[in-house]
Design an enzyme around this catalytic site. Structure first.
Site, PDB file in Angstrom:
ATOM      1  N   PRO A  64       0.739  -1.333  -0.018  1.00  0.00           N
ATOM      2  CA  PRO A  64       0.056  -0.019   0.132  1.00  0.00           C
ATOM      3  C   PRO A  64       0.855   1.099  -0.002  1.00  0.00           C
ATOM      4  O   PRO A  64       1.909   1.437   0.577  1.00  0.00           O
ATOM      5  CB  PRO A  64      -0.849  -0.184   1.240  1.00  0.00           C
ATOM      6  CG  PRO A  64      -0.086  -1.118   2.052  1.00  0.00           C
ATOM      7  CD  PRO A  64       0.732  -1.967   1.260  1.00  0.00           C
ATOM      8  N   HIS A  65       0.744   2.178  -0.894  1.00  0.00           N
ATOM      9  CA  HIS A  65       1.322   3.441  -1.055  1.00  0.00           C
ATOM     10  C   HIS A  65       0.716   4.516  -1.536  1.00  0.00           C
ATOM     11  O   HIS A  65      -0.445   4.517  -2.339  1.00  0.00           O
ATOM     12  CB  HIS A  65       2.616   3.134  -1.950  1.00  0.00           C
ATOM     13  CG  HIS A  65       2.048   2.824  -3.490  1.00  0.00           C
ATOM     14  ND1 HIS A  65       1.496   1.512  -3.575  1.00  0.00           N
ATOM     15  CD2 HIS A  65       1.807   3.266  -4.533  1.00  0.00           C
ATOM     16  CE1 HIS A  65       1.363   1.184  -4.978  1.00  0.00           C
ATOM     17  NE2 HIS A  65       1.315   2.655  -5.360  1.00  0.00           N
ATOM     18  N   CYS A  66       0.914   5.738  -0.975  1.00  0.00           N
ATOM     19  CA  CYS A  66       0.410   7.069  -1.423  1.00  0.00           C
ATOM     20  C   CYS A  66       1.444   8.164  -1.054  1.00  0.00           C
ATOM     21  O   CYS A  66       2.483   8.090  -0.765  1.00  0.00           O
ATOM     22  CB  CYS A  66      -0.945   7.035  -0.748  1.00  0.00           C
ATOM     23  SG  CYS A  66      -0.913   7.680   0.840  1.00  0.00           S
TER      24      CYS A  66
END
Length: 150
Positions: A64-66
């Site tokens: 998960p990344h942002c």
């Protein structure tokens, strides 16, 4: 640039308690030790990213990344859930290993994509899931990154 430069032992959790995708995301965010308001903002951003397509890349691994204004520099965390969680991964299998990456919207060093790429590359190595499953403390996680030269 080496991955282990970005990880710290206090942002590694080998016994995640969550049983849902949302629980896991919240626990991973908690490892970054941000103010509560920032945690809520980051959760919304990660949920938005997951709605575009799962970051569960298969082989029991999700990244998960942002990008978000709540961090001033690239931050990473690692979590493990031995029992696995339905993360809507590409291979439809439960996810056990979670690499969280959060970067500011603009970063001078531009490390977000290279770090994402290195984690993906590390994750594809044949023995990595087995080695991640057998870790007994965060120090061993750091040693694994060193042994793999990442």
């Amino acid at each position: 640039m080496e991955l282990r430069e970005f990880f710290s032992e206090d942002a590694i959790q080998l016994e995640l308690a969550g049983t849902t995708k949302d629980d896991i995301l919240k626990e991973l965010i908690g490892l970054l030790r941000l103010p509560e308001k920032d945690e809520a903002t980051l959760f919304k951003m990660l949920k938005r990213r997951e709605n575009l397509g799962s970051t569960g890349m298969g082989r029991g691994i999700a990244i998960p990344h942002c990008r978000s204004m709540v961090v001033s520099k690239l931050r990473v965390a690692f979590g493990r859930k031995k029992a696995g969680v339905d993360f809507k991964a590409l291979d439809d299998k439960p996810v056990h290993f979670f690499f969280l990456i959060v970067a500011p919207p603009l970063e001078v060093s531009n490390q977000y994509l290279p770090v994402l790429g290195k984690i993906a590359q590390f994750s594809k190595e044949g023995d990595v899931p087995e080695k991640l499953m057998s870790l007994s403390d965060p120090k061993q996680f750091m040693e694994l990154l060193a042994a793999k030269g990442v």
